[in-house]
Design an enzyme around this catalytic site. Sequence first.
Site, short mmCIF file in Angstrom:
data_model
loop_
_atom_site.label_atom_id
_atom_site.label_comp_id
_atom_site.label_asym_id
_atom_site.label_seq_id
_atom_site.Cartn_x
_atom_site.Cartn_y
_atom_site.Cartn_z
N GLU A 49 2.68 1.51 2.79
CA GLU A 49 2.63 2.57 3.74
C GLU A 49 1.89 2.10 5.02
OE1 GLU A 49 -0.24 5.45 2.42
OE2 GLU A 49 0.08 6.68 4.07
N ARG A 273 -3.67 -5.10 -10.11
CA ARG A 273 -3.69 -5.50 -8.54
C ARG A 273 -4.76 -6.46 -8.46
NH1 ARG A 273 -5.18 -1.74 -4.14
NH2 ARG A 273 -3.40 -0.52 -5.03
N LYS A 283 -7.44 -0.71 2.05
CA LYS A 283 -7.08 -0.37 3.60
C LYS A 283 -8.01 0.61 4.25
CE LYS A 283 -2.56 0.05 3.02
NZ LYS A 283 -1.10 0.38 3.18
P1 ATP Z 1 -4.75 0.13 -0.38
O1 ATP Z 1 -5.51 0.76 -1.53
O2 ATP Z 1 -5.60 -1.31 -0.04
O3 ATP Z 1 -4.53 0.92 0.73
P2 ATP Z 1 -2.17 0.58 -1.32
O4 ATP Z 1 -1.68 0.42 -2.64
O5 ATP Z 1 -2.36 1.98 -0.77
O6 ATP Z 1 -3.34 -0.42 -1.10
P3 ATP Z 1 0.29 0.16 -0.12
O7 ATP Z 1 0.48 0.31 1.43
O8 ATP Z 1 0.84 1.63 -0.60
O9 ATP Z 1 -1.14 -0.14 -0.22
O10 ATP Z 1 0.83 -1.00 -1.12
C1 ATP Z 1 2.23 -1.66 -0.84
C2 ATP Z 1 2.30 -2.29 -1.93
O11 ATP Z 1 1.36 -3.44 -2.06
C3 ATP Z 1 2.29 -1.52 -3.08
O12 ATP Z 1 3.44 -1.80 -3.95
C4 ATP Z 1 0.94 -1.82 -3.91
O13 ATP Z 1 1.05 -1.78 -5.28
C5 ATP Z 1 0.67 -3.27 -3.50
N1 ATP Z 1 -0.63 -3.72 -3.53
C6 ATP Z 1 -1.67 -2.94 -2.56
N2 ATP Z 1 -2.78 -3.71 -2.94
C7 ATP Z 1 -2.68 -4.43 -3.85
C8 ATP Z 1 -3.34 -5.60 -4.52
N3 ATP Z 1 -4.95 -5.40 -4.31
N4 ATP Z 1 -2.81 -6.56 -5.29
C9 ATP Z 1 -1.65 -6.41 -5.73
N5 ATP Z 1 -0.73 -5.49 -4.86
C10 ATP Z 1 -1.18 -4.55 -4.20
MG MG Z 2 -1.00 3.49 -0.96
#
Ligand code: ATP
Ligand code: MG
Length: 577
Positions: A49, A273, A283
């Site tokens: 995102e 994760r 984020k």
């Molecule tokens: P955050 O909670 O840090 O905002 P998010 O999952 O909302 O992370 P996205 O931009 O939606 O962030 O994530 C893009 C991809 O990266 C998704 O497939 C997500 O599962 C993966 N991802 C995000 N954080 C991690 C992590 N700590 N370890 C492994 N994969 C991750």
């Molecule tokens: Mg997200």
Amino acid sequence: MSHPSKASPGDDSTKEKGEKLNFIEQEVEKDLKLPKLAGRTLSTRFPPEPNGYLHIGHAKSICLNFGLAKKYGGSCNLRFDDTNPSKEEQEYVDSIQEDVRWLGFEWDELHYASDYFEQLYQWAVQLIKDGRAYVCDLTGEQTREYRGTLTAPGKDSPYRNRSVEENLKLFEQMKAGAFPNGARTLRAKIDMAAPNLNLRDPVMYRVLHADHHRTGDTWCIYPMYDWAHGQSDSLEGITHSICTLEFEDHRPLYNWFCENLGIYHPRQIEFARLNLSYTVMSKRKLLQLVQDGHVSAWDDPRMPTISGLRRRGYTPESIRSFCDRIGVAKFYSTIDVTVLENCVREHLNLVANRVMAVLRPLKVVLTNYPEGQVEMMEAVNNPEDESAGSREVPFTRELFIEQSDFLEDAPRKFFRLKPGGEVRLRYGYIIECEEVVKDPATGEVVEIHCRYDPETRSGSAEGSQRKVKGTIHWVSATEAIDAEVRLYDRLFLSEAPEDVPDGKTFIENMNPNSLEVLAAKVEPSLANAVVGERFQFERNGYFCLDSADSQPNRPVFNRTVPLRDTWAKMQAKGKTN
Ligand code: ATP
Ligand code: MG
């Protein structure tokens, strides 16, 4: 999220030899043989995102998705999951592309969930016509109340049995902008008593009058993650939709949408994760650090963002090797941040040229060395890489050494400079300390007077004969250049900074001393340093030129990671006396 177990890195250490596949690879290999995937190649996607910069957790997902595609001769798309206009920006879209490329990956196709808004809308209309979706007038709070809990079933919304015609009309009006934010939603009609809360008539669309970074004001209804994600995967022909464990409970919904639309149905697989000790990785929290000025920017070298790590001096190779080493698992764990630090240390040891820099200078005058003389000493650039060659370092009568390399009351095993003691200057001569000059007012040591032994020049046959126990680095006081050096420490003092008691926030776990700025003296060759070059400052650690604040005549160097400090280790073990 809890951090119950410590994972030891290297669980997949045999993988490289092709002996052991991780659990996702095992599933992929099975699936690729299924009739369902006949004629298809593996297809994955990385779906960020664009609401912030990528962090080291994303790197794990990137390496996994792009890595699988590469390993199995498939493809991997980059897809922006841009369904929440209020938090998304073009700046983030640009940085994400830069970071993925910098990590060494190139996507097969670039997509935006927003490209599918029209198709998603048509599919929603289809579900309404099939009696599988309805417009609901409950407020957000009411919707939550009606949903029930893990132990209590939900209650049907009073709007659940609207006619198809009324639903179509209201949904049309929602799209046309007839209602204010939050006034109505479109919901899937599944089962308010389902044990899985995600199946209790989940919201598919909400009303949101917001400017979208790509579609502007074309839309005022926006799809929820669950409604957008699986269908986007399906449209792109993704075979394996790999996501993190929080989405395990969403999988039945992912499947429900694909099945009820009768469209191509990718397989969702979840993995744990990445959590890193001493690191915050959401984020939202990273944005808070930037917005509230706790760090200078998203790419502050203390940030766990890809851009921060890059500015700090991490190499893409070291991050990829970290992701490889930690492997993928189905259970939550926390990886020790030292695993990441070791990865960059190992890589830089191989590729970084050695130079001499004195971080906390103490002047040394060689009383028997000719004034005005400059000798050029040959110095090896990288003992790990012969092809890196050598360079010349100027040696003069006045030098700087590290303050910590001189001790007035030195313990027996202190093999650096001490009154009456001898030490070798790396690539130079053996010197002997004759006199300590102090500021009479403060008693502080301001200068050391030494004699050098002209018979001991490094590299010459006779010069290497006499041995002393210690060797220290130095720079010429008259030839060295000034540099700002930034030493970084962990941003958080607590191993799990997000675990805080009620009423406290992770901000209170911040390390007040995570940045130390020094006025250093560095050898003249560093005047030619360029951004992206990495160095080992001998005995001090790995450093790189700061990409944002360096000036041509005022270089700024960031410490990527220290070398292991053997002296501190000895002190800790009480072996210094
Ligand atoms: P955050 O909670 O840090 O905002 P998010 O999952 O909302 O992370 P996205 O931009 O939606 O962030 O994530 C893009 C991809 O990266 C998704 O497939 C997500 O599962 C993966 N991802 C995000 N954080 C991690 C992590 N700590 N370890 C492994 N994969 C991750
Ligand atoms: Mg997200």
